[in-house]
Design a protein around this motif. Structure first.
Motif, PDB file in Angstrom:
ATOM      1  N   VAL A   1       0.899  -1.121   0.014  1.00  0.00           N
ATOM      2  CA  VAL A   1       0.050   0.116  -0.038  1.00  0.00           C
ATOM      3  C   VAL A   1       0.871   1.244  -0.261  1.00  0.00           C
ATOM      4  CG1 VAL A   1      -1.698   1.492   1.451  1.00  0.00           C
ATOM      5  CG2 VAL A   1      -1.848  -1.045   1.067  1.00  0.00           C
ATOM      6  N   THR A   2       1.628   1.243   0.798  1.00  0.00           N
ATOM      7  CA  THR A   2       2.796   2.381   0.710  1.00  0.00           C
ATOM      8  C   THR A   2       3.356   2.532  -0.510  1.00  0.00           C
ATOM      9  OG1 THR A   2       3.104   1.965   3.201  1.00  0.00           O
ATOM     10  CG2 THR A   2       4.702   3.818   2.203  1.00  0.00           C
ATOM     11  N   PHE A   3       3.931   1.603  -0.983  1.00  0.00           N
ATOM     12  CA  PHE A   3       4.585   1.549  -2.400  1.00  0.00           C
ATOM     13  C   PHE A   3       3.753   2.279  -3.471  1.00  0.00           C
ATOM     14  CE2 PHE A   3       4.939  -0.404  -6.655  1.00  0.00           C
ATOM     15  CZ  PHE A   3       6.154   0.156  -6.947  1.00  0.00           C
ATOM     16  N   GLU A   4       2.261   1.751  -3.399  1.00  0.00           N
ATOM     17  CA  GLU A   4       1.498   2.419  -4.302  1.00  0.00           C
ATOM     18  C   GLU A   4       1.175   3.795  -4.214  1.00  0.00           C
ATOM     19  OE1 GLU A   4      -0.074   1.534  -7.459  1.00  0.00           O
ATOM     20  OE2 GLU A   4       1.232  -0.446  -7.153  1.00  0.00           O
ATOM     21  N   VAL A   5       1.040   4.175  -3.004  1.00  0.00           N
ATOM     22  CA  VAL A   5       0.869   5.566  -2.487  1.00  0.00           C
ATOM     23  C   VAL A   5       1.945   6.639  -3.010  1.00  0.00           C
ATOM     24  CG1 VAL A   5       0.650   7.118  -0.637  1.00  0.00           C
ATOM     25  CG2 VAL A   5      -0.661   5.088  -0.776  1.00  0.00           C
ATOM     26  N   LEU A   6       3.299   5.950  -2.614  1.00  0.00           N
ATOM     27  CA  LEU A   6       4.406   6.751  -2.927  1.00  0.00           C
ATOM     28  C   LEU A   6       4.596   6.776  -4.546  1.00  0.00           C
ATOM     29  CD1 LEU A   6       7.000   5.796  -0.393  1.00  0.00           C
ATOM     30  CD2 LEU A   6       5.652   7.890  -0.488  1.00  0.00           C
ATOM     31  N   LYS A   7       4.339   5.724  -5.208  1.00  0.00           N
ATOM     32  CA  LYS A   7       4.604   5.740  -6.746  1.00  0.00           C
ATOM     33  C   LYS A   7       3.619   6.841  -7.134  1.00  0.00           C
ATOM     34  CE  LYS A   7       2.940   2.076  -8.720  1.00  0.00           C
ATOM     35  NZ  LYS A   7       1.764   2.692  -9.659  1.00  0.00           N
ATOM     36  N   ASN A   8       2.536   6.672  -7.102  1.00  0.00           N
ATOM     37  CA  ASN A   8       1.578   7.589  -7.536  1.00  0.00           C
ATOM     38  C   ASN A   8       1.825   9.200  -6.989  1.00  0.00           C
ATOM     39  OD1 ASN A   8      -0.431   6.188  -9.538  1.00  0.00           O
ATOM     40  ND2 ASN A   8      -0.314   4.936  -7.626  1.00  0.00           N
TER      41      ASN A   8
ATOM     42  N   VAL B   1      10.829   7.398   2.170  1.00  0.00           N
ATOM     43  CA  VAL B   1      10.432   8.108   0.865  1.00  0.00           C
ATOM     44  C   VAL B   1      11.886   7.884  -0.093  1.00  0.00           C
ATOM     45  CG1 VAL B   1      10.846  10.518  -0.269  1.00  0.00           C
ATOM     46  CG2 VAL B   1       9.301  10.203   1.711  1.00  0.00           C
ATOM     47  N   GLU B   2      13.096   7.756   0.570  1.00  0.00           N
ATOM     48  CA  GLU B   2      14.050   7.352  -0.203  1.00  0.00           C
ATOM     49  C   GLU B   2      14.130   5.875  -0.810  1.00  0.00           C
ATOM     50  OE1 GLU B   2      18.207   9.405   1.246  1.00  0.00           O
ATOM     51  OE2 GLU B   2      17.276   8.428   3.054  1.00  0.00           O
ATOM     52  N   THR B   3      13.527   5.037   0.018  1.00  0.00           N
ATOM     53  CA  THR B   3      13.382   3.667  -0.356  1.00  0.00           C
ATOM     54  C   THR B   3      12.286   3.623  -1.544  1.00  0.00           C
ATOM     55  OG1 THR B   3      13.880   2.930   1.755  1.00  0.00           O
ATOM     56  CG2 THR B   3      12.545   1.441   0.320  1.00  0.00           C
ATOM     57  N   GLY B   4      11.492   4.378  -1.283  1.00  0.00           N
ATOM     58  CA  GLY B   4      10.362   4.550  -2.402  1.00  0.00           C
ATOM     59  C   GLY B   4      10.981   5.125  -3.595  1.00  0.00           C
TER      60      GLY B   4
END
Length: 656
Positions: free
Chosen positions: A10-17, A212-215
């Protein structure tokens, strides 16, 4: 990046977008604050980069020509200012030899700090309508070296810890023909990078710096994994093709080849440009960064659902001979790089059409730039004006669908066609015609999209010159799988009081023009896909009703005989018996047409027995379209490719 941080889905998708949205917000900022009419019509792109300068996100309307170059210019700024970057800094660069495109594309780059360290960069790239040089608009086709093209900006600091370096900015702006707009656009682009910075720091405040850096790294890894999986699922192999630039102005007559070989090995793709022509004596050369971007944009067309970032770039490799037209080095002129750029894209379209045939597409029209500049005599102070225009055209026919009509070039579909009302207010130029051009689509089972024609008249102006930057006057937009070509590009000029117009073609600069002079240019349609004799006659009838195809060309290109019952109410009728006979006749004759002596074809054209469409589509001959003189080398090259792409796909008529 903090190695210990792992993102949940979920966090990945939020950050990606969110990363993509941060770039789109930059675009919205530019649209609301830019000074340049050119930038307002979306000749700009933005990007978010990670701390190493790799592209982590592009926006939804960033144009293809820029996106594959922005990480190069970011990294060059990092190289020059290593150890000397601070919060509030903004840097400028437009250097095509450092991975950019041409001098008109000026990039502003801002480092984004969190917890005292750089975690990302935001970048805003806008096309400035003039950056100096020998002609208004900075496109001088006679330039052999960059010194006639305008101001080369190697990495320079424009904002120092938040303080605007006005002296540096004015030095840049005062070397252009429109300093006020340049200063305004600098501030607009700089503020756009600040908008992205605020959004990234908002994400840091919500999720933490390490997340954020990981994202930023994870979104790139995601695209790389997805692309490698898709490529690995395709068969290994090699595919080759070539496309052409029209000419070398200082060389002999003949098309300039750009050769490409595509190799798939496992989960990797290699593009080899060995055999491409050396750099030529005009601005139609591409430096390495622009060539890279053309490859990325062409390949990405076949994988439209994935986000674009540096993860996509990791899956392909480019081999380009140094000093070739696709790897020009300083100080070779490169402002017209967009001409080889679009040839590379269309060549890649053709090869990927063989690999993924369900997405196959024929050649698209070529982007063109019209530049007119001088003194606006409508105003007492007679300020310098810069009319910088481009037109939409037709994209190639597709496997199962007609090409897109009146669409901006594959160079950058995010571009907008400029509204003539805004142009007329800003420039002493009146547009008298802007319409879809009948018969411009390349014929095919699935026809190409339609192009347009635009005609304008010069009004009250002084010391005015016109330049035209285009191609495909000779290397005409081509069809595939049996489809036919479109038509030549070029501009015609009719002087005030003259009885006839003069064909100036697709390559000229600095031609004087005065009040009452009228200039007109078409854009080609896209190439056809599939044998036009296999097109459903009902679709041809609809094209005639829609004015995409004339009754005459319906018969000559498609073999469909249509009678006009009442054109006023768009009532037409197909003569099916005559259509069957006409198609049989064309099948019997068309291979022979291609064997006709080109000199005979040229004479028939000069005598008015055949028109330009016949010369190109029936006989595959290339002429000087003003004099009717045969261009023998260009014809031989054009015919060779016509046979491979079109005639070789036609069924031979049954023996009688």
């Amino acid at each position: 990046m903090a190695d210990k941080t792992v993102l949940d889905p979920v966090t990945f998708e939020v950050l990606k977008n969110s990363f993509i949205t941060s770039v789109d917000q930059m675009a919205e900022q530019i649209l609301r604050t830019c000074y340049s009419f050119v930038i307002y019509n979306r000749d700009f792109s933005d990007a978010l980069h990670d701390a190493q300068g790799n592209c982590a996100a592009q926006g939804n309307q960033d144009i293809a020509v820029h996106v594959g170059t922005l990480h190069f210019t970011c990294k060059d700024v990092m190289r020059v200012f290593e150890g000397d970057m601070h919060p509030g800094d903004v840097y400028a660069i437009n250097d095509p030899y450092a991975g950019g495109t041409h001098f008109s594309d000026v990039r502003l780059i801002r480092p984004i700090f969190a917890d005292g360290r750089i975690i990302a960069f935001s970048q805003s790239n806008g096309h400035w309508s003039d950056v100096g040089g020998s002609v208004p608009g900075s496109f001088d086709v006679t330039a052999r070296e960059m010194f006639k093209e305008g101001l080369r900006i190697t990495p320079v600091r424009l904002f120092d810890k938040g303080r605007f370096c006005k002296d540096v900015a004015m030095l840049i702006a005062n070397n252009t023909r429109d300093p006020a707009s340049i200063i305004g656009d600098i501030h607009a682009q700089a503020e756009a990078t600040a908008v992205c910075e605020r959004e990234i720091l908002r994400l840091v405040g919500k999720y933490g710096r390490e997340t954020v850096e990981t994202g930023l790294a994870a979104v790139q890894d995601y695209v790389e994994r997805a692309m490698r999986q898709r490529i690995a699922a395709l068969p290994d192999g090699e595919w080759e093709t070539q496309d052409f630039i029209d000419r070398d102005p200082a060389g002999d007559e003949g098309l300039i080849p750009i050769k490409v070989k595509l190799t798939i090995k496992g989960d990797k793709v290699i593009y080899d440009f060995t055999g491409s022509h050396p750099t030529i004596s005009s601005i139609y050369n591409s430096a390495a960064g622009a060539t890279f971007s053309a490859v990325a944009a062409g390949m990405k067309t076949f994988f439209p659902d994935l986000p674009l970032n540096s993860g996509f770039y990791r899956v392909f490799e480019i081999i380009a001979p140094e000093g070739s037209i696709v790897d020009a080095r300083w100080p070779v002129a490169v402002t017209g790089f967009l001409m080889p750029f679009e040839k590379i894209m269309n060549a890649i379209y053709e090869m990927w059409s063989n690999i993924i045939p369900e997405r196959a597409i024929a050649c698209a029209f070529n982007l063109e730039y019209l530049l007119t500049g001088g003194l606006d005599a409508r105003r007492k102070d007679k300020p310098i004006f810069m009319f910088y225009d481009w037109l939409p055209g037709g994209w190639g026919g597709r496997n199962g669908k007609d090409g897109s009509n009146v669409t901006t070039a594959c160079f950058g579909t995010g571009l907008m066609a400029q509204p003539v009302e805004g142009q007329e207010r800003a420039n002493p130029i009146l547009t008298t015609e802007f319409e879809i051009l009948t018969d411009s689509p390349g014929p095919g089972k699935w026809r190409g999209g339609a192009g347009v024609r635009k005609t304008s008249v010069m009004l009250e102006a002084e010391k005015t010159v016109i330049s035209y930057i285009c191609d495909r006057e000779r290397a005409i937009v081509w069809g595939i799988e049996g489809g036919l070509p479109s038509m030549p590009h070029g501009l015609s000029l009719k002087r005030a009081g003259a009885d006839s117009e003069q064909w100036l073609g697709s390559v000229f600069s600095d031609v004087p023009i005065g009040p009452g002079d009228e200039f007109s240019r078409p854009t080609a349609g896209g190439g056809g896909f599939g044998d036009p004799l296999e097109r459903d006659p009902e679709l041809v009838l609809q094209d005639v009703i829609d004015d995409y195809v004339s009754i005459e060309r319906a018969a000559r290109d498609y073999g469909v005989v249509i009678e006009a019952v009442d054109p006023e109410i768009c009532e037409y009728r197909i003569d099916y018996a005559a259509t069957e006979a006409e198609r049989a006749c064309i099948r019997d004759l068309r291979h022979g047409w291609l064997a006709t002596d080109p000199e005979k074809v040229a004479q028939m054209y000069r005598d008015g027995e055949i028109d330009t469409f016949d010369v190109v589509r029936r006989y595959a001959v290339v002429l000087d379209w003003y004099t009717g003189e045969l261009l023998p080398k260009s014809t031989a090259q054009f015919r060779e490719m016509f046979h491979k792409r079109s005639a070789s796909k036609w069924a031979r008529p049954a023996a009688t």
